[in-house]
Write a protein that holds these residues in place. Structure first.
Motif, PDB file in Angstrom:
ATOM      1  N   LYS A  15      14.771 -41.651  63.984  1.00 53.19           N
ATOM      2  CA  LYS A  15      15.837 -42.007  64.931  1.00 53.19           C
ATOM      3  C   LYS A  15      16.034 -43.517  64.992  1.00 53.19           C
ATOM      4  N   ASN A  16      14.939 -44.255  64.990  1.00 50.99           N
ATOM      5  CA  ASN A  16      14.993 -45.715  65.029  1.00 50.99           C
ATOM      6  C   ASN A  16      15.720 -46.249  63.798  1.00 50.99           C
ATOM      7  N   CYS A  17      15.375 -45.731  62.640  1.00 51.12           N
ATOM      8  CA  CYS A  17      16.023 -46.168  61.406  1.00 51.12           C
ATOM      9  C   CYS A  17      17.523 -45.907  61.468  1.00 51.12           C
ATOM     10  N   LYS A  18      17.908 -44.700  61.801  1.00 47.39           N
ATOM     11  CA  LYS A  18      19.328 -44.343  61.840  1.00 47.39           C
ATOM     12  C   LYS A  18      20.103 -45.146  62.877  1.00 47.39           C
ATOM     13  N   ALA A  19      19.513 -45.351  64.040  1.00 52.72           N
ATOM     14  CA  ALA A  19      20.190 -46.121  65.090  1.00 52.72           C
ATOM     15  C   ALA A  19      20.419 -47.560  64.642  1.00 52.72           C
ATOM     16  N   ASN A  20      19.435 -48.156  63.989  1.00 51.42           N
ATOM     17  CA  ASN A  20      19.586 -49.529  63.529  1.00 51.42           C
ATOM     18  C   ASN A  20      20.564 -49.636  62.368  1.00 51.42           C
ATOM     19  N   LEU A  21      20.642 -48.614  61.530  1.00 55.84           N
ATOM     20  CA  LEU A  21      21.652 -48.614  60.466  1.00 55.84           C
ATOM     21  C   LEU A  21      23.054 -48.572  61.064  1.00 55.84           C
ATOM     22  N   ASP A  22      23.254 -47.710  62.043  1.00 55.24           N
ATOM     23  CA  ASP A  22      24.556 -47.635  62.701  1.00 55.24           C
ATOM     24  C   ASP A  22      24.924 -48.960  63.345  1.00 55.24           C
ATOM     25  N   LYS A  23      23.967 -49.560  64.019  1.00 51.82           N
ATOM     26  CA  LYS A  23      24.213 -50.849  64.685  1.00 51.82           C
ATOM     27  C   LYS A  23      24.526 -51.932  63.657  1.00 51.82           C
ATOM     28  N   MET A  40      19.467 -54.357  59.664  1.00 49.03           N
ATOM     29  CA  MET A  40      19.108 -53.679  58.415  1.00 49.03           C
ATOM     30  C   MET A  40      17.613 -53.842  58.144  1.00 49.03           C
ATOM     31  N   ASP A  41      17.093 -55.033  58.396  1.00 46.73           N
ATOM     32  CA  ASP A  41      15.657 -55.269  58.202  1.00 46.73           C
ATOM     33  C   ASP A  41      14.826 -54.363  59.103  1.00 46.73           C
ATOM     34  N   ILE A  42      15.248 -54.215  60.342  1.00 48.08           N
ATOM     35  CA  ILE A  42      14.536 -53.339  61.278  1.00 48.08           C
ATOM     36  C   ILE A  42      14.606 -51.894  60.799  1.00 48.08           C
ATOM     37  N   ALA A  43      15.771 -51.499  60.301  1.00 47.27           N
ATOM     38  CA  ALA A  43      15.933 -50.134  59.782  1.00 47.27           C
ATOM     39  C   ALA A  43      15.008 -49.881  58.602  1.00 47.27           C
ATOM     40  N   VAL A  44      14.868 -50.857  57.717  1.00 48.42           N
ATOM     41  CA  VAL A  44      13.978 -50.705  56.564  1.00 48.42           C
ATOM     42  C   VAL A  44      12.526 -50.584  57.025  1.00 48.42           C
ATOM     43  N   CYS A  49       7.842 -46.986  57.992  1.00 44.13           N
ATOM     44  CA  CYS A  49       6.944 -46.306  58.936  1.00 44.13           C
ATOM     45  C   CYS A  49       7.156 -44.791  58.876  1.00 44.13           C
ATOM     46  N   ALA A  50       8.414 -44.364  58.782  1.00 45.44           N
ATOM     47  CA  ALA A  50       8.713 -42.930  58.705  1.00 45.44           C
ATOM     48  C   ALA A  50       8.096 -42.326  57.450  1.00 45.44           C
ATOM     49  N   LEU A  51       8.186 -43.038  56.345  1.00 49.98           N
ATOM     50  CA  LEU A  51       7.624 -42.505  55.108  1.00 49.98           C
ATOM     51  C   LEU A  51       6.095 -42.465  55.158  1.00 49.98           C
ATOM     52  N   GLN A  52       5.489 -43.399  55.867  1.00 46.16           N
ATOM     53  CA  GLN A  52       4.034 -43.338  56.075  1.00 46.16           C
ATOM     54  C   GLN A  52       3.669 -42.111  56.903  1.00 46.16           C
ATOM     55  N   ARG A  53       4.437 -41.859  57.946  1.00 47.04           N
ATOM     56  CA  ARG A  53       4.199 -40.669  58.780  1.00 47.04           C
ATOM     57  C   ARG A  53       4.476 -39.392  57.990  1.00 47.04           C
ATOM     58  N   THR A  78      15.675 -38.754  53.162  1.00 48.79           N
ATOM     59  CA  THR A  78      17.057 -39.198  52.966  1.00 48.79           C
ATOM     60  C   THR A  78      17.290 -40.632  53.438  1.00 48.79           C
ATOM     61  N   LEU A  79      16.300 -41.229  54.073  1.00 48.95           N
ATOM     62  CA  LEU A  79      16.507 -42.554  54.670  1.00 48.95           C
ATOM     63  C   LEU A  79      16.849 -43.623  53.645  1.00 48.95           C
ATOM     64  N   ASN A  80      16.234 -43.581  52.458  1.00 49.49           N
ATOM     65  CA  ASN A  80      16.579 -44.574  51.428  1.00 49.49           C
ATOM     66  C   ASN A  80      18.054 -44.509  51.076  1.00 49.49           C
ATOM     67  N   SER A  81      18.561 -43.316  50.944  1.00 44.46           N
ATOM     68  CA  SER A  81      19.975 -43.122  50.625  1.00 44.46           C
ATOM     69  C   SER A  81      20.868 -43.657  51.745  1.00 44.46           C
ATOM     70  N   LEU A  82      20.489 -43.384  52.987  1.00 48.48           N
ATOM     71  CA  LEU A  82      21.262 -43.878  54.125  1.00 48.48           C
ATOM     72  C   LEU A  82      21.256 -45.398  54.187  1.00 48.48           C
ATOM     73  N   ILE A  83      20.133 -45.997  53.850  1.00 41.90           N
ATOM     74  CA  ILE A  83      20.033 -47.467  53.855  1.00 41.90           C
ATOM     75  C   ILE A  83      20.944 -48.052  52.776  1.00 41.90           C
ATOM     76  N   ARG A  84      20.924 -47.467  51.587  1.00 39.46           N
ATOM     77  CA  ARG A  84      21.803 -47.962  50.514  1.00 39.46           C
ATOM     78  C   ARG A  84      23.274 -47.850  50.917  1.00 39.46           C
ATOM     79  N   LYS A  85      23.638 -46.740  51.525  1.00 39.30           N
ATOM     80  CA  LYS A  85      25.026 -46.533  51.959  1.00 39.30           C
ATOM     81  C   LYS A  85      25.416 -47.558  53.024  1.00 39.30           C
ATOM     82  N   ALA A  86      24.536 -47.790  53.998  1.00 36.08           N
ATOM     83  CA  ALA A  86      24.825 -48.765  55.055  1.00 36.08           C
ATOM     84  C   ALA A  86      24.921 -50.179  54.479  1.00 36.08           C
ATOM     85  N   GLU A  87      24.059 -50.493  53.516  1.00 40.85           N
ATOM     86  CA  GLU A  87      24.093 -51.821  52.903  1.00 40.85           C
ATOM     87  C   GLU A  87      25.403 -52.014  52.136  1.00 40.85           C
TER      88      GLU A  87
END
Length: 94
Positions: A15-23, A40-44, A49-53, A78-87
């Protein structure tokens, strides 16, 4: 750490990753590039952290996950894909 605790932390980081990507995208649209990059840095970091969990949950359950856990694991993947799209979107506004 218990299975439930890991699952909850995974959910929080997703949720943190997605919220920061949207922001970040919204800030870029407003022309606030420095703030967008910071988000974007916070989202990454949240993605990492999500991938560690994700790995922790997989190892804890030995791959024997519930449907809910499976959905969270898939969402984390899917977070890597979302980050690339947001970037890509962010770069359109610079």
């Amino acid at each position: 750490m218990t299975r439930e605790e890991i699952k909850e932390l995974l959910e929080v980081e997703i949720k943190n990753c997605k919220a920061n990507l949207d922001k970040a995208v919204n800030l870029a649209k407003e022309g606030k590039m420095t703030a967008a990059i910071n988000r974007m840095d916070i989202a990454v970091m949240a993605k990492n952290c999500a991938l560690q969990r994700h790995a922790q949950l997989w190892n804890t359950t030995k791959g024997n996950v519930t449907e809910e856990e499976f959905e969270l694991l898939a969402e984390a993947e899917t977070l890597n894909s979302l980050i690339r799209k947001a970037e890509k979107t962010r770069r359109q506004y610079r």
